[in-house]
Design a protein around this motif. Structure first.
Motif, PDB file in Angstrom:
ATOM      1  N   TYR A 186      18.391   3.476  14.805  1.00  0.00           N
ATOM      2  CA  TYR A 186      17.696   4.263  15.816  1.00  0.00           C
ATOM      3  C   TYR A 186      17.888   3.578  17.149  1.00  0.00           C
ATOM      4  CZ  TYR A 186      14.097   7.549  17.234  1.00  0.00           C
ATOM      5  OH  TYR A 186      13.427   8.584  17.806  1.00  0.00           O
ATOM      6  N   ARG A 187      18.412   4.309  18.114  1.00  0.00           N
ATOM      7  CA  ARG A 187      18.772   3.685  19.375  1.00  0.00           C
ATOM      8  C   ARG A 187      17.999   4.322  20.519  1.00  0.00           C
ATOM      9  NH1 ARG A 187      23.611   1.153  20.952  1.00  0.00           N
ATOM     10  NH2 ARG A 187      23.687   0.975  23.210  1.00  0.00           N
ATOM     11  N   ILE A 188      17.323   3.477  21.280  1.00  0.00           N
ATOM     12  CA  ILE A 188      16.620   3.943  22.476  1.00  0.00           C
ATOM     13  C   ILE A 188      17.427   3.477  23.670  1.00  0.00           C
ATOM     14  CG2 ILE A 188      14.496   3.754  23.807  1.00  0.00           C
ATOM     15  CD1 ILE A 188      13.619   4.875  21.335  1.00  0.00           C
ATOM     16  N   GLU A 204      22.875   6.942  13.131  1.00  0.00           N
ATOM     17  CA  GLU A 204      23.358   6.663  11.781  1.00  0.00           C
ATOM     18  C   GLU A 204      23.453   8.011  11.093  1.00  0.00           C
ATOM     19  OE1 GLU A 204      23.119   5.919   7.631  1.00  0.00           O
ATOM     20  OE2 GLU A 204      21.333   6.532   8.700  1.00  0.00           O
ATOM     21  N   LEU A 205      24.554   8.242  10.368  1.00  0.00           N
ATOM     22  CA  LEU A 205      24.856   9.606   9.934  1.00  0.00           C
ATOM     23  C   LEU A 205      23.740  10.223   9.088  1.00  0.00           C
ATOM     24  CD1 LEU A 205      28.656   9.398   9.087  1.00  0.00           C
ATOM     25  CD2 LEU A 205      27.567  10.265  11.130  1.00  0.00           C
ATOM     26  N   HIS A 231      34.141   3.616   5.982  1.00  0.00           N
ATOM     27  CA  HIS A 231      33.288   2.794   5.125  1.00  0.00           C
ATOM     28  C   HIS A 231      31.972   2.413   5.782  1.00  0.00           C
ATOM     29  CE1 HIS A 231      36.601   2.630   2.468  1.00  0.00           C
ATOM     30  NE2 HIS A 231      37.346   1.962   3.308  1.00  0.00           N
ATOM     31  N   SER A 232      31.447   3.274   6.640  1.00  0.00           N
ATOM     32  CA  SER A 232      30.158   2.967   7.254  1.00  0.00           C
ATOM     33  C   SER A 232      29.528   4.265   7.709  1.00  0.00           C
ATOM     34  CB  SER A 232      30.348   2.041   8.448  1.00  0.00           C
ATOM     35  OG  SER A 232      29.116   1.901   9.110  1.00  0.00           O
ATOM     36  N   THR A 233      28.195   4.273   7.743  1.00  0.00           N
ATOM     37  CA  THR A 233      27.529   5.468   8.252  1.00  0.00           C
ATOM     38  C   THR A 233      26.957   5.214   9.642  1.00  0.00           C
ATOM     39  OG1 THR A 233      25.472   4.840   7.194  1.00  0.00           O
ATOM     40  CG2 THR A 233      26.893   6.327   5.972  1.00  0.00           C
ATOM     41  N   TYR A 234      27.196   4.043  10.198  1.00  0.00           N
ATOM     42  CA  TYR A 234      26.661   3.746  11.531  1.00  0.00           C
ATOM     43  C   TYR A 234      27.676   4.143  12.593  1.00  0.00           C
ATOM     44  CZ  TYR A 234      22.998   1.248   9.185  1.00  0.00           C
ATOM     45  OH  TYR A 234      21.929   0.942   8.384  1.00  0.00           O
ATOM     46  N   ILE A 261      31.666   3.129  13.155  1.00  0.00           N
ATOM     47  CA  ILE A 261      32.710   4.152  13.080  1.00  0.00           C
ATOM     48  C   ILE A 261      33.484   4.198  14.388  1.00  0.00           C
ATOM     49  CG2 ILE A 261      33.142   6.599  12.740  1.00  0.00           C
ATOM     50  CD1 ILE A 261      30.650   6.741  11.065  1.00  0.00           C
ATOM     51  N   SER A 262      32.765   4.026  15.515  1.00  0.00           N
ATOM     52  CA  SER A 262      33.440   4.180  16.798  1.00  0.00           C
ATOM     53  C   SER A 262      34.498   3.107  17.000  1.00  0.00           C
ATOM     54  CB  SER A 262      32.418   4.127  17.938  1.00  0.00           C
ATOM     55  OG  SER A 262      31.895   2.832  18.029  1.00  0.00           O
TER      56      SER A 262
END
Lengths: 473, 175
Positions: A62-64, A119-120, A179-182, A186-187
Motif C-alpha cells: 500500500y503506497r501513500i 500489489e496486484l 515472478h512477483s505481484t508487486y 514488476i516495473s
C-alpha cells in the motif's frame, strides 16, 4: 508504524460503521443526511491533511504518495458534492437509506484503496470492494419505474465478473513472467519483457480490462447506458464519476509501470480511445432520455481521457487528471439539474427540459454550464482540459489521434447544445416553477463558478496534478 | 521420454480433462443441481492440478472448502430454495454462434501463439517449501492487507445480498 497517513481510509471505515449501527436504529432522514455530510466532509479534511504524507504500508502493498492523495482528495470531494446534490435521497427506497449511506462509504473506501494499492492482489480486491457496493446500491431505487433497476444491477454484475476474470487471467501471465505481484518488482523487469515477449503486452492489456470496465472504455462499455437508466439519479451520479477517477489512477500507475517506450500498448490504447469516442458520441446523437445521453457522453469522455494517458508524458497525464476533475464538476452540474427536475426520481427526456429557463432560471444556467463544459466550449474547464490533453498528444506527434478527437468534439457539440437549446426554448405552458432549496441553489452557483473559474485559471490546480504525476512517472 | 514422465503427462491431461469437462457440464446442464455437480467436478480437478504443482496443503483446502463446504451450501440452497419446475430451454441463436465462435477461436489462437513465442523464465527452485507454516506466513505477513480486505469484501457481499433480496421482496409485496 505511524498510521496518520491512513486517516482518510480510517474515516471512511468509521463512516460505514456509523451507518451500519444506524441500520439497526433507523433514525430519521434529516439526521442521517447531516451525519453523512459531516462524515464525508471529515474525510475530505483528512485527505487534505494527509496530502504531504508518503510511505509504504502493509508490507509494501500500500503506497501513500502525492499521486494517491491527489486522487483521494478528488474522490472525497466528489462524495461530498454528490451527498450535497442528492439531499433527501428522493429516488431511494426509504427503508434502506442507512444502508445506502453505508454502501456509499464502502464503495468510496474501495476506490481509496484502488488509488494506493501497489500489489496486484490488493488491486483486484479493492476493485471488487468498490464494485460490489455499487451492485447493491443500484437496486435500491424506489419503485415502480419504467426500467427495472435490478436488471441494470445484474448486467453490471455480470460484465464486472467477466472483466475481473480477464484481469486476473492477465495478472497470471504477468506473475508468470515477473515472478512477483508487486508493481515495484514488476516495473523493473517489465520494459524488457514488453520489448521481447508478446505475452507481456497481452498480459498488461488484459490486466487493464478490469479498469477499462470501471472507466467504461469502448469494448467494456455496455453496462453504462442500462445502469444510467436503471439506477436512481444519486446513484448514477456516483457511478458516472468516482469509479472513473480511481480507475484512472490505477491505469496511470500501470501504464507508468510499463514504461513509456512500449509502442504496442500505445497503439492498443489509442485504438480503444478512438473507438470509445466514436461509439459514445455517435450513439448519443439519437438519444431522448437525458441519462442515456449522458451515459454515452460518458463513454466518449473515457476516450478523451485515454488520449491524455496515451501520451505517456507528464503533461498528458497531468491534463488527464485535470480533465477528470472538470468531468466530475460538469457531471454533477447535469445531475443536479436532473435531480431537482424530478421530484419523484423519475427519468427525464430532452423534451422534458423545454421551457426550463422560465421554470427555474438557475437550473437552466447550471445545465448550460455543464453541457457547454462537456462539449468543450470556452471559457469552461471542459475546453481548457481538452485543449491541454490534445496539446500533449500533439507534442508526441499523434496528429491523426488529435484530428479524430477534435472531430469527435464537433460531433458531441450537437447533442450537448440540443440540451441547452431545449432548456432555453420558449413554450406556451412551461409548467409550474421549481422552487429550489437554499443548499441546492448554493451548490448550483458553486458548481457553475467552479466550471468557469477552473477553466479560466487552471494554473494552480494544474500545478497540483503535475506534482502528483511527477511522483509516479 | 522416461516412463514416469509419460505417466505424469497422462495424469496431467486427465486432470485438465476433468476440470474442463466439469466446467462444460456446469454451464451446459439444464437442471441447476446438474450444474452444481459439474462445478464440484471442476473443483476436484483443480485440486488435482494443485497436487501436480506440488502444493498438497492448498489442494487439501481446495477439496475441503470448495469441493466440500461450498458445494454442500449450494446443494442446501438449491434444495431449500425455490426451484423452477419448468426448465428454460437455452436457445443459442445462429448469429450469436457465428460471432462467438470466431471470436473465441481468434482469442485462443492469439494466446496460443503468444505463449509459444514467450521465453518463460523458470522460477528459482523452492525446496518443497509449501508447508502450512509458510502459507500462514505469506497470508498474515506479506499479503496481510489483501487477507483483511477479503473479509471486508465478504462482508459487503453478505450484507449486500440480504439487502438486495429484501428490497425486491418488499416491492413485490405491493408497497
Amino acid at each position: 508504524m505511524d498510521y496518520f497517513p491512513l486517516l482518510p481510509e480510517i474515516m471512511l471505515i468509521a463512516m460505514s460503521l456509523v451507518f451500519f449501527a444506524a441500520t439497526l436504529a433507523k433514525p430519521g432522514q434529516a439526521l442521517l443526511e447531516r451525519a453523512a455530510f459531516v462524515l464525508a466532509l471529515c474525510t475530505l479534511a483528512a485527505t487534505w491533511a494527509t496530502y504531504d504524507q508518503s510511505g509504504l504500508f502493509f508490507y509494501k502493498a500500500y503506497r501513500i504518495d502525492a499521486f494517491s492523495q491527489t486522487f483521494k482528495i478528488l474522490i472525497a470531494l466528489g462524495l461530498v458534492l454528490i451527498l450535497w446534490m442528492g439531499a433527501g435521497l428522493r429516488g431511494i427506497n426509504s427503508w434502506f437509506r442507512p444502508e445506502y449511506y453505508m454502501f456509499l462509504a464502502l464503495s468510496c473506501l474501495g476506490l481509496f484503496l484502488m488509488t494506493s494499492a501497489v500489489e496486484l492482489l490488493t488491486i483486484v480486491i479493492s476493485i471488487e470492494i468498490s464494485s460490489y457496493a455499487l451492485f447493491v446500491l443500484i437496486p435500491l431505487r424506489r419503485q415502480p419505474f419504467q426500467r427495472d433497476p435490478l436488471e441494470a444491477s445484474i448486467k453490471y454484475f455480470f460484465l464486472g465478473a467477466a472483466a475481473t476474470g480477464i484481469t486476473l487471467y492477465g495478472m497470471s501471465y504477468l506473475f508468470g513472467l515477473a515472478h512477483s505481484t508487486y508493481l515495484e518488482d514488476i516495473s523493473v523487469v517489465l520494459p524488457g519483457f514488453l520489448a521481447t515477449q508478446p505475452l507481456a503486452v497481452i498480459g498488461i492489456v488484459m490486466l487493464l480490462c478490469g479498469l477499462f470496465y470501471k472507466l467504461a472504455l469502448f469494448p467494456l462499455h455496455f453496462w453504462m447506458p442500462d445502469v444510467f437508466v436503471g439506477a436512481a439519479h444519486e446513484t448514477t451520479c456516483f457511478v458516472a464519476t468516482l469509479p472513473k477517477i480511481a480507475a484512472m489512477a490505477l491505469i496511470v500507475r500501470i501504464v507508468a509501470m510499463a514504461g513509456p517506450g512500449s509502442h504496442q500498448i500505445e497503439l492498443i490504447l489509442m485504438i480503444m480511445a478512438v473507438l470509445s469516442m466514436f461509439v459514445g458520441n455517435l450513439s448519443a446523437l439519437g438519444q431522448q432520455d437525458i441519462k442515456r445521453l449522458l451515459a454515452y457522453s460518458s463513454i466518449a469522455h473515457a476516450g478523451y481521457m485515454m488520449v491524455g494517458i496515451v501520451s505517456m508524458n507528464q503533461l498528458g497525464i497531468a491534463s488527464a487528471v485535470y480533465y477528470i476533475y472538470g468531468y466530475l464538476l460538469m457531471n454533477i452540474a447535469c445531475f443536479a439539474v436532473i435531480y431537482n427536475l424530478a421530484p419523484q426520481g423519475e427519468n427525464i427526456t430532452v423534451d422534458g427540459l423545454r421551457g426550463l429557463y422560465r421554470r427555474s432560471p438557475l437550473l437552466a444556467a447550471v445545465l448550460a454550464a455543464g453541457a457547454i463544459g462537456l462539449s468543450g466550449i470556452p471559457p469552461t474547464i471542459g475546453f481548457t482540459g481538452k485543449f491541454m490533453i490534445f496539446a500533449a498528444a500533439f507534442q508526441k506527434s499523434f496528429y491523426w489521434l488529435v484530428g479524430l478527437a477534435v472531430l469527435n468534439v464537433c460531433i458531441s457539440a450537437f447533442y450537448y447544445l440540443r440540451l441547452v437549446r431545449a432548456a432555453y426554448s420558449s413554450v406556451e405552458e412551461p409548467g409550474e416553477r421549481i422552487s429550489l432549496t437554499i443548499p441546492a441553489a448554493v451548490l448550483g452557483v458553486m458548481i457553475m463558478a467552479g466550471i468557469v473559474l477552473a477553466g479560466v485559471f487552471p494554473q494552480n490546480f494544474f500545478r497540483l496534478t503535475l506534482k502528483a504525476v511527477m511522483s509516479v512517472l | 521420454m522416461h516412463f514416469y514422465q509419460i505417466i505424469a503427462e497422462i495424469i496431467f491431461w486427465l486432470l485438465v480433462l476433468i476440470t474442463i469437462g466439469g466446467g462444460f457440464l456446469a454451464i451446459g446442464a439444464r437442471m441447476l443441481i446438474h450444474s452444481l455437480m459439474g462445478l464440484s467436478i471442476t473443483f476436484l480437478g483443480v485440486a488435482g492440478l494443485y497436487i501436480y504443482l506440488g502444493s498438497f496443503f492448498i489442494s487439501l483446502l481446495q477439496v475441503l472448502i470448495y469441493g466440500g463446504a461450498i458445494c454442500i451450501v449450494l446443494v442446501f440452497g438449491i434444495m431449500v430454495g425455490y426451484t423452477p419446475r419448468q426448465i428454460v430451454e437455452t436457445r443459442i441463436r445462429g448469429e450469436n454462434l457465428l460471432l462467438a465462435v470466431p471470436t473465441c477461436g481468434l482469442a485462443v489462437a492469439l494466446l496460443y501463439f503468444a505463449i509459444r513465442r514467450t521465453g518463460w523464465v523458470p522460477a528459482a527452485q523452492r525446496l518443497a517449501d509449501y508447508s502450512i507454516e509458510r502459507v500462514g506466513h505469506t497470508l498474515l505477513y506479506d499479503f496481510c492487507l489483501g487477507f483483511e480486505l477479503i473479509s471486508l469484501l465478504l462482508l459487503v457481499g453478505m450484507i449486500g445480498a440480504i439487502i438486495v433480496v429484501n428490497s425486491q421482496e418488499e416491492e413485490s409485496g405491493g408497497q
